[in-house]
Motif scaffolding. Sequence first.
Motif, PDB file in Angstrom:
ATOM      1  N   VAL A 142       3.820   5.515  -6.223  1.00  0.00           N
ATOM      2  CA  VAL A 142       3.876   5.387  -7.676  1.00  0.00           C
ATOM      3  C   VAL A 142       3.015   6.478  -8.314  1.00  0.00           C
ATOM      4  O   VAL A 142       1.898   6.757  -7.888  1.00  0.00           O
ATOM      5  CB  VAL A 142       3.386   3.989  -8.110  1.00  0.00           C
ATOM      6  N   SER A 143       3.563   7.067  -9.369  1.00  0.00           N
ATOM      7  CA  SER A 143       2.794   8.104 -10.059  1.00  0.00           C
ATOM      8  C   SER A 143       1.684   7.445 -10.888  1.00  0.00           C
ATOM      9  O   SER A 143       1.815   6.302 -11.344  1.00  0.00           O
ATOM     10  CB  SER A 143       3.705   8.918 -10.970  1.00  0.00           C
ATOM     11  N   LYS A 148       0.822  -1.205   0.000  1.00  0.00           N
ATOM     12  CA  LYS A 148       0.000   0.000   0.000  1.00  0.00           C
ATOM     13  C   LYS A 148       0.864   1.265   0.000  1.00  0.00           C
ATOM     14  O   LYS A 148       0.511   2.263  -0.639  1.00  0.00           O
ATOM     15  CB  LYS A 148      -0.953  -0.011   1.193  1.00  0.00           C
ATOM     16  N   LYS A 149       1.987   1.233   0.707  1.00  0.00           N
ATOM     17  CA  LYS A 149       2.894   2.374   0.693  1.00  0.00           C
ATOM     18  C   LYS A 149       3.477   2.575  -0.704  1.00  0.00           C
ATOM     19  O   LYS A 149       3.623   3.705  -1.177  1.00  0.00           O
ATOM     20  CB  LYS A 149       4.016   2.186   1.710  1.00  0.00           C
ATOM     21  N   GLU A 150       3.839   1.484  -1.366  1.00  0.00           N
ATOM     22  CA  GLU A 150       4.397   1.570  -2.715  1.00  0.00           C
ATOM     23  C   GLU A 150       3.376   2.125  -3.697  1.00  0.00           C
ATOM     24  O   GLU A 150       3.722   2.916  -4.573  1.00  0.00           O
ATOM     25  CB  GLU A 150       4.870   0.193  -3.183  1.00  0.00           C
ATOM     26  N   TRP A 182       2.246   0.187 -11.317  1.00  0.00           N
ATOM     27  CA  TRP A 182       1.080   0.172 -10.444  1.00  0.00           C
ATOM     28  C   TRP A 182       0.363  -1.174 -10.513  1.00  0.00           C
ATOM     29  O   TRP A 182      -0.040  -1.736  -9.501  1.00  0.00           O
ATOM     30  CB  TRP A 182       0.117   1.296 -10.845  1.00  0.00           C
ATOM     31  N   GLU A 183       0.196  -1.713 -11.727  1.00  0.00           N
ATOM     32  CA  GLU A 183      -0.474  -3.015 -11.892  1.00  0.00           C
ATOM     33  C   GLU A 183       0.318  -4.136 -11.231  1.00  0.00           C
ATOM     34  O   GLU A 183      -0.270  -5.057 -10.646  1.00  0.00           O
ATOM     35  CB  GLU A 183      -0.669  -3.316 -13.375  1.00  0.00           C
ATOM     36  N   LYS A 184       1.629  -4.077 -11.314  1.00  0.00           N
ATOM     37  CA  LYS A 184       2.475  -5.104 -10.702  1.00  0.00           C
ATOM     38  C   LYS A 184       2.305  -5.111  -9.177  1.00  0.00           C
ATOM     39  O   LYS A 184       2.140  -6.171  -8.560  1.00  0.00           O
ATOM     40  CB  LYS A 184       3.938  -4.845 -11.073  1.00  0.00           C
ATOM     41  N   ILE A 185       2.310  -3.931  -8.582  1.00  0.00           N
ATOM     42  CA  ILE A 185       2.127  -3.834  -7.129  1.00  0.00           C
ATOM     43  C   ILE A 185       0.713  -4.265  -6.750  1.00  0.00           C
ATOM     44  O   ILE A 185       0.501  -4.951  -5.752  1.00  0.00           O
ATOM     45  CB  ILE A 185       2.407  -2.401  -6.640  1.00  0.00           C
ATOM     46  N   HIS A 186      -0.251  -3.885  -7.559  1.00  0.00           N
ATOM     47  CA  HIS A 186      -1.645  -4.243  -7.284  1.00  0.00           C
ATOM     48  C   HIS A 186      -1.859  -5.756  -7.343  1.00  0.00           C
ATOM     49  O   HIS A 186      -2.586  -6.321  -6.530  1.00  0.00           O
ATOM     50  CB  HIS A 186      -2.564  -3.534  -8.280  1.00  0.00           C
ATOM     51  N   GLU A 187      -1.218  -6.416  -8.300  1.00  0.00           N
ATOM     52  CA  GLU A 187      -1.312  -7.879  -8.398  1.00  0.00           C
ATOM     53  C   GLU A 187      -0.708  -8.550  -7.158  1.00  0.00           C
ATOM     54  O   GLU A 187      -1.243  -9.543  -6.659  1.00  0.00           O
ATOM     55  CB  GLU A 187      -0.593  -8.375  -9.645  1.00  0.00           C
ATOM     56  N   LYS A 188       0.394  -8.001  -6.675  1.00  0.00           N
ATOM     57  CA  LYS A 188       1.016  -8.540  -5.469  1.00  0.00           C
ATOM     58  C   LYS A 188       0.069  -8.416  -4.277  1.00  0.00           C
ATOM     59  O   LYS A 188      -0.078  -9.331  -3.472  1.00  0.00           O
ATOM     60  CB  LYS A 188       2.314  -7.792  -5.186  1.00  0.00           C
ATOM     61  N   LEU A 189      -0.611  -7.286  -4.204  1.00  0.00           N
ATOM     62  CA  LEU A 189      -1.557  -7.055  -3.123  1.00  0.00           C
ATOM     63  C   LEU A 189      -2.768  -7.979  -3.248  1.00  0.00           C
ATOM     64  O   LEU A 189      -3.269  -8.513  -2.255  1.00  0.00           O
ATOM     65  CB  LEU A 189      -2.005  -5.595  -3.140  1.00  0.00           C
ATOM     66  N   GLN A 190      -3.227  -8.201  -4.463  1.00  0.00           N
ATOM     67  CA  GLN A 190      -4.398  -9.051  -4.686  1.00  0.00           C
ATOM     68  C   GLN A 190      -4.088 -10.539  -4.545  1.00  0.00           C
ATOM     69  O   GLN A 190      -4.994 -11.345  -4.349  1.00  0.00           O
ATOM     70  CB  GLN A 190      -4.982  -8.797  -6.080  1.00  0.00           C
TER      71      GLN A 190
END
Length: 102
Positions: free
Chosen positions: A34-35, A28-30, A42-50
């Motif tokens: 991210v801009s 969530k911090k990352e 953003w999608e890569k971090i979101h996939e990790k979160l999901q």
Amino acid sequence: MARKSWIQRESKRQKLEQKYHWIRRSSKKEIKKVSPLDQKKWEKIHEKLQSSPRNSAPTRLHRRCFLTGRSRANYRDFGLSRHILREMFHACLLPGTTRSSW
């Protein structure tokens, strides 16, 4: 008294939440850093979160009574349900509380 399976399910959720707490927090911090123009990152971090299990989310946890396991009508200060709390009031086991009579 709550069913033992419900109490076990809740304890399993608590363990999962503790296990994935730092992963969720860092992701969530990352995402905040991210801009909005960098869509791939953003999608890569979101996939990790999901990818983390649903039951590891802190919103899925419930407070339960310390003695009975009841999930409703819990008081945070005591960690007890209203039934047990009332019995303890009447038995004068909690200092600083008074019985109400009408």
